[in-house]
Design an enzyme around this catalytic site. Structure first.
Site, PDB file in Angstrom:
ATOM      1  N   GLY A   1       0.825  -1.210   0.000  1.00  0.00           N
ATOM      2  CA  GLY A   1       0.000   0.000   0.000  1.00  0.00           C
ATOM      3  C   GLY A   1       0.858   1.259   0.000  1.00  0.00           C
ATOM      4  O   GLY A   1       0.366   2.333  -0.271  1.00  0.00           O
TER       5      GLY A   1
ATOM      6  N   ASP B   1       3.159   2.602  -2.049  1.00  0.00           N
ATOM      7  CA  ASP B   1       3.650   2.345  -3.398  1.00  0.00           C
ATOM      8  C   ASP B   1       5.107   2.746  -3.663  1.00  0.00           C
ATOM      9  O   ASP B   1       5.902   1.945  -4.115  1.00  0.00           O
ATOM     10  CB  ASP B   1       2.772   3.066  -4.417  1.00  0.00           C
ATOM     11  CG  ASP B   1       1.309   2.628  -4.367  1.00  0.00           C
ATOM     12  OD1 ASP B   1       0.903   1.967  -3.390  1.00  0.00           O
ATOM     13  OD2 ASP B   1       0.565   2.951  -5.314  1.00  0.00           O
TER      14      ASP B   1
ATOM     15  N   ARG C   1       2.720  11.937  -7.655  1.00  0.00           N
ATOM     16  CA  ARG C   1       2.545  10.507  -7.964  1.00  0.00           C
ATOM     17  C   ARG C   1       3.910   9.834  -8.161  1.00  0.00           C
ATOM     18  O   ARG C   1       4.927  10.501  -8.338  1.00  0.00           O
ATOM     19  CB  ARG C   1       1.722  10.355  -9.252  1.00  0.00           C
ATOM     20  CG  ARG C   1       0.301  10.864  -9.169  1.00  0.00           C
ATOM     21  CD  ARG C   1      -0.591   9.993  -8.309  1.00  0.00           C
ATOM     22  NE  ARG C   1      -0.641   8.621  -8.785  1.00  0.00           N
ATOM     23  CZ  ARG C   1      -1.216   7.618  -8.103  1.00  0.00           C
ATOM     24  NH1 ARG C   1      -1.773   7.828  -6.927  1.00  0.00           N
ATOM     25  NH2 ARG C   1      -1.228   6.394  -8.583  1.00  0.00           N
TER      26      ARG C   1
ATOM     27  N   TYR D   1       3.486  11.409  -2.402  1.00  0.00           N
ATOM     28  CA  TYR D   1       2.825  10.135  -2.066  1.00  0.00           C
ATOM     29  C   TYR D   1       3.381   9.486  -0.797  1.00  0.00           C
ATOM     30  O   TYR D   1       3.072   9.949   0.289  1.00  0.00           O
ATOM     31  CB  TYR D   1       2.960   9.246  -3.312  1.00  0.00           C
ATOM     32  CG  TYR D   1       1.804   8.320  -3.617  1.00  0.00           C
ATOM     33  CD1 TYR D   1       0.486   8.664  -3.398  1.00  0.00           C
ATOM     34  CD2 TYR D   1       2.066   7.069  -4.184  1.00  0.00           C
ATOM     35  CE1 TYR D   1      -0.545   7.789  -3.722  1.00  0.00           C
ATOM     36  CE2 TYR D   1       1.041   6.188  -4.515  1.00  0.00           C
ATOM     37  CZ  TYR D   1      -0.261   6.555  -4.278  1.00  0.00           C
ATOM     38  OH  TYR D   1      -1.264   5.684  -4.602  1.00  0.00           O
TER      39      TYR D   1
ATOM     40  N   GLU E   1      -6.554  12.914  -0.138  1.00  0.00           N
ATOM     41  CA  GLU E   1      -5.952  11.579  -0.029  1.00  0.00           C
ATOM     42  C   GLU E   1      -4.822  11.601   1.003  1.00  0.00           C
ATOM     43  O   GLU E   1      -4.698  10.713   1.834  1.00  0.00           O
ATOM     44  CB  GLU E   1      -5.423  11.171  -1.409  1.00  0.00           C
ATOM     45  CG  GLU E   1      -4.820   9.776  -1.460  1.00  0.00           C
ATOM     46  CD  GLU E   1      -4.345   9.397  -2.863  1.00  0.00           C
ATOM     47  OE1 GLU E   1      -4.345  10.261  -3.761  1.00  0.00           O
ATOM     48  OE2 GLU E   1      -3.970   8.229  -3.053  1.00  0.00           O
TER      49      GLU E   1
HETATM   50  C1  DGY Z   1      -2.454   2.819  -7.929  1.00  0.00           C
HETATM   51  O1  DGY Z   1      -2.979   2.477  -8.968  1.00  0.00           O
HETATM   52  O2  DGY Z   1      -1.792   3.859  -7.788  1.00  0.00           O
HETATM   53  C2  DGY Z   1      -2.654   2.040  -6.719  1.00  0.00           C
HETATM   54  O3  DGY Z   1      -1.965   2.540  -5.640  1.00  0.00           O
HETATM   55  C3  DGY Z   1      -2.391   0.598  -6.917  1.00  0.00           C
HETATM   56  O4  DGY Z   1      -3.016  -0.017  -5.857  1.00  0.00           O
END
Ligand code: DGY
Length: 417
Positions: free
Chosen positions: A159, A161, A194, A341, A384
């Site tokens: 989770g 990432d 991201r 992130y 988020e």
């Molecule tokens: C995404 O697509 O960014 C998700 O974190 C994958 O679970």
């Protein structure tokens, strides 16, 4: 600025708007399906105003459980071209279209919280869910242990990432043959918040490898270069198994073997203590090397029932350095990036899990973690995640688990039911 009452109204509306009938999406656009740990945290939020709907959220999650016990990290209930990678890339073999990796098992812990709100109404539902939860936990115990600690086999599985924990292993992966693909996430939110293309090539390469091996866990154990014993999985499974044992005993169900499994996970959790860092860390299970990372997952130790003075000192320092919550990566670390992130931002649901553990230990930092989470949401809404240096909202907006955490924890005074 919105008042606390209107924030609560807004939070309930976010849960209702992101409800797709029996399950909730994290946020429209960026994440249009049911995500595993998002959903469990969301169930806890629903329990604040609709206990039946809370159970339903968990029950829908388990409709995606594979025959071997694994519960996927994404359930693709209805097609949505706005997301990549979809079911065709994953090649899953479960009862409904899904991804083929899992996510940290918080469902048992959230089920316990929901049950405690209404034991009478929830007992039968918990009885049905309990063997499914146990089968999922057993899958981790069968396939994912390294010295008793629980491994992740893809960054998405933790989770977290793009956490710095994975950098060294990701650098060893040559994503040869990954081919052309179109990312969708950066059409929904700013790319600077991201993971990078470098990360994404490796995420997709790992998915393609799993698909080629038909997600056979024994084959993946041999071939997958990404196998990291991770504090997120280890602490959360240890906690979830404790919750399952306690609940099973109270409901008069068969819990044989669980105490021994908990003892094994306790050894695993202890094995994640890195004496050079004086912190819980993640460890490359292939090489035995530490990743050298103090992350917000390191602070889940209390939730798992483990106290540590040294870990608390790191947390205290971090909370002094950034004012708006627990940073996902050490603010002193050279890789700290306050908006990207899992490389710095603060996440309300992680603060909740950390705060809950601290509260249970009656730790002096507990109220501070809750208060800063309340304040960042009160000021900046249901993002988020947030930049922990100035509180600015980042990533997706109208985010379900941020709203759930507000309803079930952050908006309340410590000790309130
Ligand atoms: C995404 O697509 O960014 C998700 O974190 C994958 O679970």
């Amino acid at each position: 600025m919105l008042t606390q009452v209107s924030r609560s109204e807004e939070a309930r509306n976010i849960l209702l708007q992101n409800d797709r009938g029996g399950y909730t999406i994290p946020t429209a656009g960026l994440y249009p399906y049911q995500w595993n740990w998002d959903s469990a945290i969301t169930a806890m939020g629903f329990a604040e105003f609709d206990n039946v709907r809370a159970w339903q959220e968990l029950e829908t999650l388990f409709t995606g459980q594979w025959d071997d016990g694994m519960v996927p990290h994404i359930l693709f209930h209805k097609p949505d071209p706005g997301y990549f990678p979809g079911p065709d890339v994953w090649g899953g073999t479960g009862p409904i279209p899904s991804s083929s990796i899992t996510q940290p098992p918080v469902a048992a812990t959230m089920a316990r919280i929901i049950w405690e709100k209404d034991r009478g109404a929830g007992a039968d539902r918990f009885k049905v869910l309990l063997p499914k939860l146990r089968a999922w936990h057993t899958w981790f115990l069968s396939w994912r242990l390294d010295q008793g600690a629980v491994c992740v086999t893809h960054p998405w599985e933790a989770g977290r990432d793009n956490a710095p924990d994975w950098d060294a292993v990701m650098a060893r992966i040559d994503p040869v043959g990954v081919g052309e693909y179109q990312r969708r996430d950066t059409s929904h939110v700013d790319g600077s918040m991201r993971p990078t293309k470098y990360d994404y090539d490796r995420y997709i390469w790992l998915v393609q490898m799993g698909n080629r091996l038909k997600w056979d866990q024994a084959a993946l154990l041999e071939e997958n270069p990404f196998r990291i014993a991770d504090p997120t999985m280890t602490f959360l499974l240890l906690r979830a198994h404790r919750d399952l044992l306690r609940t099973g005993e109270e409901l008069g169900l068969d819990t044989s073997g669980m105490a021994e499994e908990i003892a094994l996970l306790e050894q695993g959790a202890a094995s994640l203590w890195n004496p050079n860092l004086n912190s819980y860390d993640s460890r490359d299970a292939k090489t035995g090397e530490w990743t050298g990372t103090i992350s917000n997952a390191s602070y889940l130790c209390w939730l798992a029932g483990l106290d540590s003075k040294e870990q608390a000192e790191h947390l205290e320092r971090s909370l002094q350095q950034v004012q708006f919550g627990v940073a996902s990566y050490d603010p002193n670390g050279e890789k700290f990036d306050s908006k990207r992130y899992w490389r710095g931002p603060t996440w309300a649901f992680m603060n909740f899990l950390i705060g809950l553990g601290l509260e249970e230990h009656k730790h002096s930092l507990a109220s501070h973690v809750r208060e800063v989470t309340r304040e960042v949401i009160r000021q900046h809404g249901f993002a988020e995640y947030f930049d922990p240096t100035d509180g600015s909202p980042a990533g997706g907006q109208s985010f379900t688990w941020t709203a759930a955490v507000w309803l079930g924890w952050a908006s309340k005074e410590q000790g309130a039911a």
